[in-house]
Design an enzyme around this catalytic site. Structure first.
Site, short mmCIF file in Angstrom:
data_model
loop_
_atom_site.label_atom_id
_atom_site.label_comp_id
_atom_site.label_asym_id
_atom_site.label_seq_id
_atom_site.Cartn_x
_atom_site.Cartn_y
_atom_site.Cartn_z
N PHE A 142 82.60 8.31 -6.35
CA PHE A 142 82.90 8.77 -7.71
C PHE A 142 84.40 8.95 -7.83
O PHE A 142 85.00 9.67 -7.04
CB PHE A 142 82.18 10.08 -8.05
CG PHE A 142 82.45 10.52 -9.47
CD1 PHE A 142 81.72 10.01 -10.52
CD2 PHE A 142 83.46 11.44 -9.75
CE1 PHE A 142 81.98 10.39 -11.83
CE2 PHE A 142 83.73 11.82 -11.05
CZ PHE A 142 82.98 11.30 -12.10
N ASP A 227 90.94 9.31 -2.14
CA ASP A 227 90.61 10.22 -3.23
C ASP A 227 90.22 11.56 -2.61
O ASP A 227 89.10 11.73 -2.11
CB ASP A 227 89.45 9.64 -4.06
CG ASP A 227 89.06 10.54 -5.22
OD1 ASP A 227 89.47 11.72 -5.22
OD2 ASP A 227 88.35 10.07 -6.13
N LYS A 256 91.27 18.68 -8.72
CA LYS A 256 90.42 19.88 -8.88
C LYS A 256 91.10 21.24 -8.56
O LYS A 256 91.42 21.97 -9.47
CB LYS A 256 89.12 19.68 -8.13
CG LYS A 256 88.23 18.65 -8.85
CD LYS A 256 86.84 18.58 -8.32
CE LYS A 256 85.91 17.88 -9.28
NZ LYS A 256 85.81 16.42 -9.11
C1 LIG Z 1 85.92 15.25 -9.89
C2 LIG Z 1 86.35 14.04 -9.23
C3 LIG Z 1 87.09 13.06 -9.90
C4 LIG Z 1 87.41 13.14 -11.37
O1 LIG Z 1 88.17 14.27 -11.69
P1 LIG Z 1 88.25 14.82 -13.21
O2 LIG Z 1 89.28 15.92 -13.11
O3 LIG Z 1 86.90 15.28 -13.59
O4 LIG Z 1 88.73 13.71 -14.05
C5 LIG Z 1 87.51 11.95 -9.17
N1 LIG Z 1 87.23 11.83 -7.86
C6 LIG Z 1 86.54 12.76 -7.18
C7 LIG Z 1 86.29 12.58 -5.71
C8 LIG Z 1 86.06 13.89 -7.84
O5 LIG Z 1 85.35 14.80 -7.17
#
Ligand SMILES: *Cc1c(COP(=O)(O)O)cnc(C)c1O
Length: 410
Positions: A142, A227, A256
């Site tokens: 994700f 990520d 986050k």
């Molecule tokens: C939450 C998340 C995102 C997206 O972040 P947003 O601030 O909601 O746009 C991307 N990658 C990972 C691994 C995430 O947990």
């Protein structure tokens, strides 16, 4: 108090006036303190979601309250047409404590990934030629909800209704190096991977896998992009998850917990990558504004404390071992995995029902993947609160199991 609606009115009004894209639990929170949230009736809930790994220092931390007030009285926003000290201090702190030489600030995780994709494409265009733009990402990953980040997300359920996706993405199986080897080639600009897959169900990368990806990127001259939006900044017991693997990426996305609950994202990169970027290639109106940047610097100062990181590592081990011990007799629990305070529990019961029952019992947990319960408490969580959470979780699982048992007899 500025609330003028009761909980029922708030929920009804939300259905009427807010876009119906969230499946929310039937609860209205009105304040938080430490590891607890309180609903409009003043009822406490132990918060083992922490805004999805955002509230790293818990709710309404007093030191951060002061940081917000200080900066709120000084300067909120002045545009990236000019310089400001909080932004530069934060960038310096991130550079001094990571692999990176340069930082770019944005406002969310998806924006950090979007920017990382652009930077990787530009780097490849400059260094390898225009034919080279492909990014290898992973199934079950994700990376966010904008068209670029969504195109990198390896779960087609998020694509429904939004196709065509951006071209140039391939998906390999997570923890399967051979699959990546088959896909990598002269057209590959970068590999994008979560060291611990979050939304997909809390799957930590295997040691050989991340090391193997690093080697493959060296061999094929492409970028390793991590990520760490969910697993970074102390969540795994180290400042960055990649530190567990003895590797360094070329690009890393953060968001986050970066400003402990205020919206902020960042892209970290090496000089070799940054050199491909020219003035005007990318930008953000709000990115790295003085208010969020000051709060983020104070947040990271706290997370950098070796005692806090050790606290996370220790409590993560405690949480996972207690879960393993206490849930051993539940045959519905098929796996428990995680790293630090990022833990998933696979369970063959109705996950939604367990989450709702936990909420009724005063415990907030979330879902990841299909049948995984996700625990991401604030990094400051204490052992006694872990014990309390496990009691409530067990009670809730037993209660759901009881109901399902009687249902299946009908
Ligand atoms: C939450 C998340 C995102 C997206 O972040 P947003 O601030 O909601 O746009 C991307 N990658 C990972 C691994 C995430 O947990």
């Amino acid at each position: 108090m500025h609330e003028t609606m009761n909980a029922k009115q708030i929920i009804e009004t939300e259905h009427r006036v807010h876009l119906q894209t969230y499946t929310r639990s039937e609860v209205v929170f009105s304040r938080g303190k430490g590891v607890y949230l309180y609903d409009t009736d003043g009822r406490p809930y132990l918060d083992f979601v922490a805004g999805i790994a955002v509230n790293a220092l818990g709710h309404c931390d007093e030191h951060l309250q002061r940081a917000i007030s200080e900066q709120a009285a000084r300067l909120w926003h002045c545009s990236n047409l000019y310089y400001s000290e909080p932004q530069v201090r934060l960038a310096q702190m991130l550079v001094e404590n990571s692999f990176a030489d340069k930082v770019f600030f944005c406002n969310s995780g998806t924006e950090a990934i979007e920017g990382a994709i652009k930077i990787a494409r530009k780097w490849a265009a400059v260094n390898k030629g225009k034919h080279c733009f492909e990014i290898i990402a992973f199934h079950r990953s994700f990376h966010g909800r904008t068209m670029g980040a969504l195109s990198a997300t390896g779960q087609t359920k998020y694509w429904e209704g939004f196709q065509p996706m951006l071209p140039g993405f391939q998906f390999a199986s997570f923890n399967d190096l051979t699959d990546v080897e088959h896909r990598i080639g002269p057209g590959t600009a970068a590999i994008l991977v979560e060291p611990v897959q979050g939304e997909g169900g809390i799957y930590p990368a295997e040691q050989n896998f991340l090391q193997g990806l690093r080697d493959l990127c060296h061999r094929h001259q492409c970028l390793l992009m991590l990520d760490e939006i969910q697993c970074g900044l102390g969540r795994t017991g180290k400042l960055f998850a990649y530190e567990h693997y003895g590797i360094q990426p070329d690009i890393l996305a953060l968001a986050k917990p970066l400003a402990a609950g205020l919206p902020m994202g960042a892209i970290l990169m090496t000089n070799a990558v940054a050199e491909a970027i020219r003035p005007g290639d990318h930008g953000s109106t709000f990115g790295g504004g003085p208010l969020v940047a000051h709060v983020a610097t104070q947040t990271i100062t706290r997370i950098l404390d070796p005692a806090l990181l050790e606290h996370v590592a220790q409590n993560g081990r405690y949480l996972i071992s207690q879960l393993a011990e206490r849930l051993a007799s539940f045959e519905e629990v098929t796996a428990i995995r995680g790293l630090g305070l990022m833990i998933g529990i696979d369970i063959e019961l109705d996950v939604k029902q367990i989450i709702t029952t936990c909420l009724k019992n005063g415990l907030i947990i979330a879902r990841a993947g299909e049948n995984t319960l996700r625990l991401t408490p604030p990094l400051i969580v204490e052992q006694s609160q872990i014990d309390e959470a496990i009691e409530k979780l067990i009670l809730s699982i037993q209660s759901v199991r009881g109901k399902n048992g009687s249902k299946s007899e009908n």
